[in-house]
Design a protein around this motif. Structure first.
Motif, short mmCIF file in Angstrom:
data_model
loop_
_atom_site.label_atom_id
_atom_site.label_comp_id
_atom_site.label_asym_id
_atom_site.label_seq_id
_atom_site.Cartn_x
_atom_site.Cartn_y
_atom_site.Cartn_z
N TYR A 14 2.79 1.23 -3.69
CA TYR A 14 2.07 1.27 -4.96
C TYR A 14 0.65 1.85 -4.86
CZ TYR A 14 5.73 -1.93 -6.54
OH TYR A 14 6.93 -2.50 -6.86
N HIS A 15 0.03 1.78 -3.71
CA HIS A 15 -1.39 2.13 -3.63
C HIS A 15 -1.62 3.22 -2.58
CE1 HIS A 15 -1.94 -1.56 -5.97
NE2 HIS A 15 -1.20 -2.18 -5.05
N GLN A 16 -0.89 4.34 -2.70
CA GLN A 16 -1.04 5.40 -1.71
C GLN A 16 -2.45 5.99 -1.70
OE1 GLN A 16 1.34 5.27 -4.04
NE2 GLN A 16 3.36 5.50 -3.10
N GLU A 17 -3.18 5.86 -2.83
CA GLU A 17 -4.53 6.41 -2.88
C GLU A 17 -5.48 5.69 -1.92
OE1 GLU A 17 -4.29 3.05 -5.83
OE2 GLU A 17 -3.04 4.78 -5.29
N MET A 18 -5.12 4.53 -1.43
CA MET A 18 -5.97 3.79 -0.50
C MET A 18 -5.79 4.28 0.94
SD MET A 18 -5.53 -0.10 -1.94
CE MET A 18 -6.71 -0.73 -0.75
N VAL A 54 0.83 -1.21 0.00
CA VAL A 54 0.00 0.00 0.00
C VAL A 54 0.86 1.26 0.00
CG1 VAL A 54 -1.66 1.33 1.37
CG2 VAL A 54 -2.00 -1.12 1.03
N THR A 55 1.88 1.29 0.85
CA THR A 55 2.72 2.50 0.92
C THR A 55 3.60 2.66 -0.30
OG1 THR A 55 4.35 1.21 2.18
CG2 THR A 55 2.77 2.53 3.44
N GLY A 112 2.82 -5.21 -5.56
CA GLY A 112 1.76 -4.53 -4.83
C GLY A 112 0.76 -5.51 -4.25
N LEU A 113 -0.49 -5.04 -4.10
CA LEU A 113 -1.53 -5.89 -3.53
C LEU A 113 -1.81 -7.12 -4.39
CD1 LEU A 113 -4.13 -3.33 -2.12
CD2 LEU A 113 -2.58 -4.82 -0.84
#
Length: 519
Positions: free
Chosen positions: A324-328, A321-322, A437-438
């Motif tokens: 690749y997916h900071q928008e989450m 998350v930190t 990533g996730l």
């Protein structure tokens, strides 16, 4: 004053296997010379000669393995009296002289040698072609104490120790039935380690008992020093990271599993007993789940299952998350993480990896050090290292929190062998999270679930009762229903006599008082 019998001087010759396999000779010195040459330079093997009247005799035993007072009171004193009366026969020895309950005779020399090494006492009498074997085991051994690795708030405090017959007696004390069968075997060419196979006749499937015995018979090894040796030889999938056989120090846990149709193997020299077959969910059940209120047991089991996923996936999800997916991440939390990582020179994956390895090293150091010091190293060391790493700018505070939560979650798993497997598997998930990533975390989790569904333990699906699904058995997986609602034993193990209780035993309020309050 009579002189003790002195053995003849023997020539320096090598004793062959053919010489030990011959019958016991009437001349006592023919037997003793072979034994003394065979046990040459074995200073712990005691040859106790004595003579009364015209009869010569020898006691042979291992020093430190026997109770000297028991041998003196129940064997040696009566033996000398009977010898002086000159009416000594093999029947007199067994019926009048040796008053110890466990007694046998043999005509084979190799069997006598084997019993000496098994901590029995062997008596040779001149003129007799038989030897008397009796059990006078003693010496300093650890007594029955509270289990060290399976502590419980409520429940029995006694645990297994290193003595085989003490352990079988502890189980027999729990299950006082003639249906409890105890078979004995020996494994190990050099150690000749005694083992006992326990099962309840009519509950354990006959094919399961035969399979356990067949796998034990296939073990050909020089020595067995702990139950872990046998576990690796008989498990279904030796390359799997997950334990397929449960080990326990608690007699009540063994008794409960035997009553569900499983088989237990007790190994001499270790307090850890093997129970088979085992399922994945069995490793998340503690013995005290069955002693407390079922509401509390259900809550604790759900808590363990939830923290299982945290222990397995939290580091990988945090890295994914930190990275690749900071928008989450909520905006305020994202700013806080970014600010804390402003001076950190490493990527997120390296940061988490450093902290995970450091905490694992501290945990291992705490286990290996003395108990009091180890606790201080595990708790204070973790706090000091984490705080120092944050102040030095090596890792960020959110990373320390995530790693700490992961460590706490792994401690909620009751069985150490499952806990260490989960701890090791989170590193591949971290790598996949750092690479993909996730998507990588989900892929790794699916691979683990697929592997769990494929595993078997002595023919029983490892992920049962979820795969294959059994609604009846789900009463004792994620939650524990009240005892009066668990009428049936697990249907994967017990095919006959499957009822725990003969009728529905749900409590009901007294007549005329539906609320159940005192009249």
């Amino acid at each position: 004053m009579r002189k003790l019998l002195k053995p003849k001087k023997t020539s320096k010759k090598v004793i062959t296997s053919d010489e030990t396999k011959k019958p016991i000779q009437a001349d006592i010195m023919d037997n003793i010379e072979i034994l003394q040459e065979l046990f040459k330079d074995c200073t712990d093997i005691v040859f106790r000669p004595f003579i009364a009247g015209k009869v010569k005799a020898y006691l042979v035993f291992v020093d430190g393995f026997i109770d000297s007072l028991s041998v003196e009171m129940h064997g040696l004193r009566q033996l000398i009296e009977e010898i002086e009366r000159e009416r000594l026969t093999i029947d007199v020895l067994k019926e009048r002289v040796i008053s110890i309950s466990s007694i046998a005779e043999t005509t084979e020399l190799d069997e006598a040698i084997s019993n000496v090494l098994k901590a029995n006492t062997v008596l040779f009498v001149d003129g007799m072609r038989k030897a008397i074997i009796f059990d006078a085991k003693g010496g300093e051994r650890r007594s029955v104490a509270e289990p060290q690795t399976e502590s419980a708030v409520r429940g029995p405090r006694e645990g297994f120790n290193e003595r085989l017959r003490v352990n079988t007696a502890l189980v027999r004390h729990k299950i006082r039935s003639n249906r409890l069968k105890i078979l004995s075997k020996e494994i190990g060419e050099e150690t000749q380690t005694g083992i006992a196979i326990l099962y309840v006749e009519g509950l354990a499937p006959p094919e399961l008992v035969k399979e356990v015995l067949a796998r034990l018979d296939r073990i050909k090894v020089d020595g067995v020093l702990e139950s872990g040796y046998i576990e690796e030889f008989i498990e279904d999938s030796p390359w799997s990271m997950f334990p397929q056989i449960q080990n326990t120090e608690r007699p009540d846990t063994v008794a409960a599993n035997l009553l569900e149709g499983r088989v237990a193997v007790i190994i001499d020299g270790t307090p850890f007993v093997l129970v088979m077959p085992a399922t994945f969910w069995q490793f998340f059940q503690a013995s005290e789940d069955y002693y407390g209120r079922y509401h509390i047991s259900a809550f604790l089991r759900l808590l363990r299952v939830g923290f299982l996923f945290i222990a397995l996936t939290l580091p990988g999800i945090y890295v994914a998350v930190t990275t690749y997916h900071q928008e989450m991440i909520p905006t305020s939390l994202l700013f806080s993480i970014a600010a804390s990582r402003e001076a950190i020179p490493f990527p997120m994956f390296v940061e988490v990896l450093i902290m995970e390895l450091s905490f694992e090293a501290l945990r291992e150091a705490g286990v290996r050090l003395p108990q009091v010091v180890g606790q201080a190293v595990g708790i204070i060391g973790g706090l000091v290292v984490g705080q120092a790493a944050v102040e030095a700018g090596i890792v960020s505070a959110p990373t320390v929190i995530a790693v700490s939560m992961t460590g706490i979650a792994s401690f909620t798993i009751p069985r150490f062998n499952m806990s260490i497997s989960i701890r090791m598997l989170r590193f591949p998930l971290m790598i996949l999270g750092g690479m993909f990533g996730l998507f990588g975390v989900v892929l790794g989790t699916l691979i683990i679930l697929t592997h769990l569904c494929k595993l078997r333990s002595f023919g029983i699906p490892y992920f049962w009762p979820l795969a294959p699904l059994s609604f009846q058995a789900l009463k004792d997986v994620f939650i524990r229903v009240p005892w009066w609602a668990m009428n049936d034993r697990p249907n994967q193990f017990v095919k006959r006599d499957s009822l725990r209780q003969t009728e529905h035993l749900q409590p009901s309020p007294p007549e005329g008082n539906e609320e159940g309050s005192p009249t």
